[in-house]
Design a protein around this motif. Sequence first.
Motif, short mmCIF file in Angstrom:
data_model
loop_
_atom_site.label_atom_id
_atom_site.label_comp_id
_atom_site.label_asym_id
_atom_site.label_seq_id
_atom_site.Cartn_x
_atom_site.Cartn_y
_atom_site.Cartn_z
N CYS A 50 13.99 135.88 72.86
CA CYS A 50 13.90 137.03 73.92
C CYS A 50 12.79 137.23 74.68
O CYS A 50 12.87 137.86 75.87
N VAL A 51 11.77 136.46 74.53
CA VAL A 51 10.60 136.37 75.55
C VAL A 51 10.89 135.52 76.51
O VAL A 51 10.97 135.82 77.68
N PRO A 52 10.87 134.05 76.19
CA PRO A 52 11.20 133.19 77.09
C PRO A 52 12.75 133.15 77.88
O PRO A 52 12.78 132.72 79.00
N GLN A 53 13.42 133.86 76.92
CA GLN A 53 14.81 133.81 77.58
C GLN A 53 15.29 135.17 77.86
O GLN A 53 16.57 135.47 77.75
N ALA A 54 14.34 136.12 78.50
CA ALA A 54 14.73 137.39 78.77
C ALA A 54 16.10 137.69 79.73
O ALA A 54 16.86 138.19 79.35
N ALA A 55 16.08 136.56 80.75
CA ALA A 55 17.12 136.66 81.58
C ALA A 55 18.31 136.31 80.87
O ALA A 55 19.38 136.97 81.00
N GLY A 56 18.34 135.41 80.17
CA GLY A 56 19.49 134.87 79.57
C GLY A 56 19.91 135.72 78.40
O GLY A 56 21.11 136.10 78.25
N LEU A 57 18.89 136.77 77.71
CA LEU A 57 19.38 137.68 76.98
C LEU A 57 20.07 138.70 77.79
O LEU A 57 21.04 139.22 77.24
N ALA A 58 19.57 139.15 78.79
CA ALA A 58 20.15 140.17 79.67
C ALA A 58 21.64 139.71 80.13
O ALA A 58 22.66 140.49 80.04
N ILE A 59 21.71 138.76 80.59
CA ILE A 59 23.20 138.00 80.82
C ILE A 59 24.07 137.90 79.70
O ILE A 59 25.23 138.35 79.58
N PHE A 60 23.59 137.43 78.54
CA PHE A 60 24.17 137.28 77.34
C PHE A 60 24.71 138.64 76.86
O PHE A 60 25.91 138.92 76.34
N LEU A 61 23.93 139.87 76.95
CA LEU A 61 24.15 141.23 76.53
C LEU A 61 25.46 141.49 77.26
O LEU A 61 26.39 142.37 76.88
#
Lengths: 582, 316
Positions: free
Chosen positions: B181-192
């Motif tokens: 969730c730290v290096p992939q914060a943007a990815g997490l947001a999109i995945f959410l």
Amino acid sequence: MNGRTDIIQEVEARLGSAAVAARETPRDGVATFWTPAGRVGEVLGYLKNAATGPYAMLYDLTAIDERVREHRADGVSDFTVVYQLYSFERNEYVRVKVAVGGEQPEIPTVTGLWPAANWYERELWDMFGIRVAGHPNLRRILMPPWWTGHPLRKDHPARATELPEFHLSAEAEAAQAAALEVRPEEWGLDSGGPGREVQILNLGPHHPGTHGLLRMVLQLEGEEIVASAADIGYHHRGAEKMGERQSWHSYIPYTDRIDYLGGVLNEFPYVLAVEKLAGIAVPPRAMVIRVMMAELSRIASHLVWYGTFAADLGAMSPVFYMFTDREKLLEIVEAVTGGRMHPGWFRIGGVAADLPRGWDGLVRDFLDYLPARLAEYETLVMKSMIVKRRTCGVGQLMAAEAVAWGMTGPNLRACGLEWDFRRKQPYGGYENFEFEVPTATGGDCYARAEVRVAEIRQSLRIVEQCLKNMPAGEYMSDHPLATPPRKARTRQDIETLITHFLGVSWGPVIPPGEAFVASEGAKGNNGYYLVSDGNTMSYRTRIRTPSFAHLQAVPALCRGQTVADLIAILGSLDYVLADVDR
Amino acid sequence: MSPAGTIVLILGTLIGVLSAAALLIWVERRGLALLQDRLGPNRVGPLGLVQPLADMVKIMLKEDWIPPQADRAVFVLAPMLVLGGTLATFAVVAAGPGLAIADLNVGLLAFLALSSLGVYGVALAGWSSNNKYSLLGSLRAASQMVSYEVFMGLALGGVVLMAGSFNLTEIVEAQRWVWFCVPQAAGLAIFLVAALAETRRLPFDLPEAENELVAGYHSEYSGMKFAMFFVGEYVGITLIAALVTTFYLGGWLGPWLPPVAWFVAKTAVVVCGFIVLRAALPRPRFDQVTALGWRVCLPLAIVNLLVTGGVLLALE
């Protein structure tokens, strides 16, 4: 009123003296004249387009069955069709009366002048059996299509007990069910053809998004609404007919049920109209109590709108918060009147009782409580990106169109027209209060919401002024026609005892005449046009409601938008189906 | 793992997931009530905890009605697809080290494939009901999925690149040093966003959209078939939350407590987040949802993937 020329003289001068068959001076002071049926289009067209200070709005269109009226103008035929127009420049109404008669009374349509005339003319046909020549779609509007007779005619029974025993035969049931089938061409929609399919969606009368018994028939292209039509009448309870068989006094609770979210706001124009007929002056304390209760009702109505509007946009929580607040408000209403949604609290000549001990504390608490909540709702609803995206530019209307559709109240003010009848034609003491008239410029769903939200704060201001400046004194007029009559002197002499007895048992005998009072209701301009024939009951009770006019504009508002937009538009217009159908 | 062990694990997962879904019904109803200044169901059992059971008894006793105009076979099949597809996806989820029923080396792909099956259930339900509102609902569901599946996969691409594996256990293990969730914060947001859309809940409940489409794709459903949609929704939330935990929140990793406890706790937090979102947000319009998917989320997901890849290459 404002130094302009007398409109009737102007019509005579410009259209010839034959255009004005007779003049009338009703008690409400509205300029009234008669015109021959053949010249209706010409006279109304002149009033709308060419008159100095043109009458841009078809405010109301109704009729009176004159056949059993005793106090009537000479030479009047069986029915009188009444057009009431409103001029924003003059801030005046004009009433044009047309006599029609015979077995098949007929009148030319004015739908070419105002789109709003469409439903009013259908109502004319439905209720009075007056044919409207040239009308594009002259079908029943409030009564079901299989109904026989025209309810507001005097020979139509008012009570179920006057009708033969009810029996629904199998054939009649089948016919009634068949009448509910959607035949798109009947609604002015495309019914398709060989090799060309059209998607028709029937929405309602039972649908979670229509706020009551409203039926829409939509012609869809995917989710886009190509054309639509509204079907009303599912909530029709014959409120106007009931006015003809209830005493002047006992009709007051019925008015509550018209805009059932508006409480005493309905009673206000009704009692004012009766008081105008009877010539009653209301004591100052009663006036301020009325204004306070009216503004509290307006807040209650707007809170319900606020929550349900958010719910229409899919937000789940706001409606619970706003209903909680309304609950607190209804507790005040309950403490003062004993009722909640339907207080039945105003009386001819005042209000039912004095304010209870401790009322000021309750009102003060509410005034302290609500503003902070409103600020929260601002963040939750009005500032929400999703809400803005859903409502900005959706269901947009220009001021001129809104006027042509007969729109009033917040829906009109959302088009940038600062027009509030509390300010423009003050009634019931509103001239003594300081408040602003909020407007918005978008003319869309968001603008309508903005106006209502701002109005809640203004109503709080008015309530606060009532709280600070509540005059002492009587809550009821001493006028002999004030009802219920004062009991004070009944034990001293027989005359007042008899008067009291008659006033309580039969109700007051209101002098013959006609009076109209318009008020700024929660939804818009709410007007009562009362005709007294010198009796204990009204001869004709006409209720001009804002919701009727607003709902009629929906098909024009949602053309080219999606089903989801339609729900947003319906929510933003803030109508009540009981207010539409009466 | 021995066959007996696998069967125990399957039963354990099934019971665990279904009771979690049942508990979730209670949590959501009481939680929403708490957020909305009301009580919620508090009468059946202590704190109303037995309410889901009472609901189930009621719903089993209801008439299971199939409208005469419906396509019977498909109408019956559709809710099974929704519930079955979601439950099957749990096969690849590992609640602790070695606790996956099927520890596939393409676990992530299996999840994407199986979870897309759910939309078939929704689309078929709306189609077979032969009701215009249901049809509109299922059309919305189908186009929503088409728009969101694409970048859901792309968003997870970042995770795959960083973990160097499609295997869910290895993805978790790769987060020992730092949660994704730290290096992939943007990815997490999109995945959410995509995951929320996958669960068809507010603000993405357009296929259901009560105020517009009555009940959307399941307008015609009642009794046990409706219950399958209903439970399917909660199983779906649990699944998505479990996957958010796995992909971005370090799965079962954590100090002191046993791994399963960490996994359950993290999943529960994500689920509560979903509930709060439901209470807070209105519903955007259909075309706005699709536009958000194609115009915002998809480019963002691609950029995220490219940046992740570029950074990883540079570090090598």
